[in-house]
Design a protein around this motif. Structure first.
Motif, short mmCIF file in Angstrom:
data_model
loop_
_atom_site.label_atom_id
_atom_site.label_comp_id
_atom_site.label_asym_id
_atom_site.label_seq_id
_atom_site.Cartn_x
_atom_site.Cartn_y
_atom_site.Cartn_z
N GLY A 17 -19.84 10.56 4.75
CA GLY A 17 -19.68 11.34 3.32
C GLY A 17 -17.90 11.81 3.24
N GLY A 18 -17.59 12.33 4.12
CA GLY A 18 -16.16 12.71 4.19
C GLY A 18 -15.21 11.53 3.90
N TYR A 19 -15.61 10.39 4.43
CA TYR A 19 -14.45 9.22 3.86
C TYR A 19 -14.76 9.12 2.49
CZ TYR A 19 -12.93 4.63 3.92
OH TYR A 19 -12.11 3.29 3.64
N LEU A 20 -15.83 9.05 1.96
CA LEU A 20 -16.10 8.79 0.63
C LEU A 20 -15.17 9.64 -0.19
CD1 LEU A 20 -20.10 7.85 0.17
CD2 LEU A 20 -17.84 6.35 0.56
N LEU A 21 -15.08 10.90 0.09
CA LEU A 21 -14.23 11.77 -0.39
C LEU A 21 -12.69 11.85 -0.06
CD1 LEU A 21 -16.76 14.99 -0.47
CD2 LEU A 21 -16.46 13.17 -2.04
N SER A 22 -12.56 11.09 0.86
CA SER A 22 -10.97 11.00 1.30
C SER A 22 -10.19 10.32 0.46
CB SER A 22 -10.96 10.35 2.78
OG SER A 22 -11.20 8.83 2.66
N SER A 23 -8.85 10.46 0.57
CA SER A 23 -7.68 9.85 -0.05
C SER A 23 -7.57 8.60 0.30
CB SER A 23 -6.52 10.85 0.01
OG SER A 23 -5.85 10.90 1.39
N ASP A 24 -7.96 8.13 1.57
CA ASP A 24 -7.95 6.77 2.06
C ASP A 24 -8.73 5.96 1.09
OD1 ASP A 24 -6.22 6.70 4.67
OD2 ASP A 24 -6.96 8.61 4.58
N PHE A 25 -9.90 6.25 1.05
CA PHE A 25 -10.91 5.32 0.43
C PHE A 25 -10.31 5.36 -1.09
CE2 PHE A 25 -15.09 5.36 -2.00
CZ PHE A 25 -15.08 3.89 -1.55
N ALA A 26 -10.18 6.54 -1.60
CA ALA A 26 -9.81 6.54 -2.94
C ALA A 26 -8.35 5.47 -3.53
CB ALA A 26 -9.42 7.89 -3.48
N VAL A 27 -7.48 5.63 -2.67
CA VAL A 27 -6.44 4.79 -2.86
C VAL A 27 -6.78 3.26 -2.91
CG1 VAL A 27 -5.30 4.86 -0.45
CG2 VAL A 27 -3.80 4.66 -2.49
N ASP A 28 -7.46 2.92 -1.79
CA ASP A 28 -7.88 1.66 -1.58
C ASP A 28 -8.59 1.10 -2.79
OD1 ASP A 28 -6.72 1.43 0.70
OD2 ASP A 28 -8.53 1.90 1.98
N VAL A 29 -9.53 1.94 -3.47
CA VAL A 29 -10.22 1.62 -4.77
C VAL A 29 -9.29 1.46 -5.73
CG1 VAL A 29 -12.00 2.35 -6.19
CG2 VAL A 29 -12.59 2.35 -3.69
N PHE B 60 4.15 2.74 -1.93
CA PHE B 60 3.62 2.97 -3.16
C PHE B 60 3.65 1.54 -3.73
CE2 PHE B 60 4.19 3.52 -7.92
CZ PHE B 60 2.84 3.79 -8.11
N TRP B 61 5.00 0.90 -3.97
CA TRP B 61 5.43 -0.31 -4.59
C TRP B 61 4.82 -1.47 -3.89
CZ3 TRP B 61 6.00 -0.60 -9.26
CH2 TRP B 61 6.75 0.36 -9.93
N ALA B 62 4.44 -1.55 -2.54
CA ALA B 62 3.98 -2.38 -1.46
C ALA B 62 2.48 -2.62 -2.00
CB ALA B 62 3.87 -2.19 -0.29
N ARG B 63 1.76 -1.42 -2.08
CA ARG B 63 0.26 -1.51 -2.73
C ARG B 63 0.33 -1.91 -3.90
NH1 ARG B 63 -3.72 1.66 -0.04
NH2 ARG B 63 -2.78 2.82 1.59
N THR B 64 1.20 -1.65 -4.91
CA THR B 64 1.08 -2.04 -6.20
C THR B 64 1.19 -3.39 -6.54
OG1 THR B 64 1.70 0.15 -7.10
CG2 THR B 64 2.17 -1.73 -8.38
N LEU B 65 2.53 -4.03 -5.88
CA LEU B 65 2.91 -5.39 -6.35
C LEU B 65 2.20 -6.37 -5.34
CD1 LEU B 65 6.84 -4.73 -6.00
CD2 LEU B 65 5.38 -5.04 -8.16
N GLN B 66 1.49 -6.24 -4.15
CA GLN B 66 0.63 -7.04 -3.70
C GLN B 66 -0.75 -7.27 -4.47
OE1 GLN B 66 -1.09 -5.72 0.01
NE2 GLN B 66 -2.06 -3.79 -0.84
N ASN B 67 -1.14 -6.39 -5.39
CA ASN B 67 -2.04 -6.55 -6.25
C ASN B 67 -1.73 -7.07 -7.54
OD1 ASN B 67 -4.83 -5.27 -5.28
ND2 ASN B 67 -3.34 -3.88 -4.67
N TRP B 68 -0.49 -6.89 -7.98
CA TRP B 68 0.04 -7.38 -9.39
C TRP B 68 0.32 -9.04 -9.09
CZ3 TRP B 68 4.20 -3.69 -11.82
CH2 TRP B 68 3.45 -2.44 -12.05
N GLN B 69 0.80 -9.40 -8.03
CA GLN B 69 1.29 -10.82 -7.85
C GLN B 69 0.02 -11.74 -7.93
OE1 GLN B 69 0.64 -12.65 -4.82
NE2 GLN B 69 -0.06 -10.89 -3.62
N SER B 70 -1.13 -11.19 -7.27
CA SER B 70 -2.35 -11.85 -6.88
C SER B 70 -2.88 -12.05 -8.17
CB SER B 70 -3.18 -11.04 -6.10
OG SER B 70 -3.65 -10.13 -6.34
#
Length: 227
Positions: A51-63, A180-190
């Motif tokens: 439950g703590g992981y579901l409310l964490s920033s790590d899970f939220a940013v991945d989603v 931030f930009w590594a997370r962003t651009l790795q998704n945009w290019q795909s």
């Protein structure tokens, strides 16, 4: 029973993909929780509850980093295909139809049909907005999910820095950070690769019965034709 079957048949595409989304999200949460706790244990820290992981920033940013790239794909595709063409692709309009097209072609204003949406014949700002409502929604969802990614991303980034006894950074600083930009651009290019590949592969390859493909016997030169 017949009505239930009719509902399932008429909404099968949305229901199946919606269920697939929920199952995938649940699987991501389970796998992500295990991986996150493995990292905490390796750093001699207390594991986090599910439950703590579901409310964490790590899970939220991945989603959210995945959501923003998907909505970007649809936003660019919806607006891009108004003007951009690909000869022979069912993903493109016919070559003579580049642009927003006429009222007669779009069945708006005086050309609206009895079963047309009410705002198609409304005129003025309502018709202008409704004529671009799908792309506008995709753009809004992209921007909101990208904002959510930046907020949850800086929280996750700072949490990692604090565990490593490093100073946190501000949200504005994070917007210029490599993370931030590594997370962003790795998704945009795909996403851009996937759309471009679909547009050109569908010129020469077929999938019988799919509206994303031309009919099997259609010429490679046939454009804007769906099976």
């Amino acid at each position: 029973m017949t009505r239930d079957r009719s509902f399932l048949r008429d909404n099968g595409l949305t229901l199946v993909f919606g269920a697939g989304f929920l199952l995938s999200l649940a699987g991501q949460a389970i796998a992500g929780h295990a991986d996150f706790n493995n990292q905490l244990i390796a750093e001699d820290l207390q594991p986090l509850s599910f439950g703590g992981y579901l409310l964490s920033s790590d899970f939220a940013v991945d989603v959210t980093e995945n959501w923003q790239s998907e909505y970007l794909q649809f936003f660019l595709y919806i607006f891009g295909t108004v003007w951009l063409l690909q000869r022979g692709s069912p993903e493109s309009k016919q070559l003579h139809k580049a642009g927003p097209e006429s009222d007669a072609e779009q069945k708006t204003g005086k050309y609206a049909k009895p079963d047309s949406p009410r705002w198609a014949s409304a005129g003025g700002s309502r018709q202008v907005w409704y004529s671009r409502s799908l792309g506008t929604l995709m753009c809004t969802l992209f921007l909101l999910s990208w904002l959510a990614q930046s907020v949850t991303g800086v929280a996750a980034y700072n949490e990692q820095h604090l565990r490593e006894l490093q100073a946190p950074i501000s949200w504005f600083e994070y917007l210029g950070a490599a993370d931030f930009w590594a997370r962003t651009l790795q998704n945009w290019q795909s996403e851009l690769l996937a759309v471009g590949s679909m547009a050109i592969f569908s010129v020469y390859l077929r999938q019988r019965g799919s509206p994303e493909s031309k009919p099997v016997g259609s010429s490679h030169e046939a454009t804007g034709v769906e099976g």
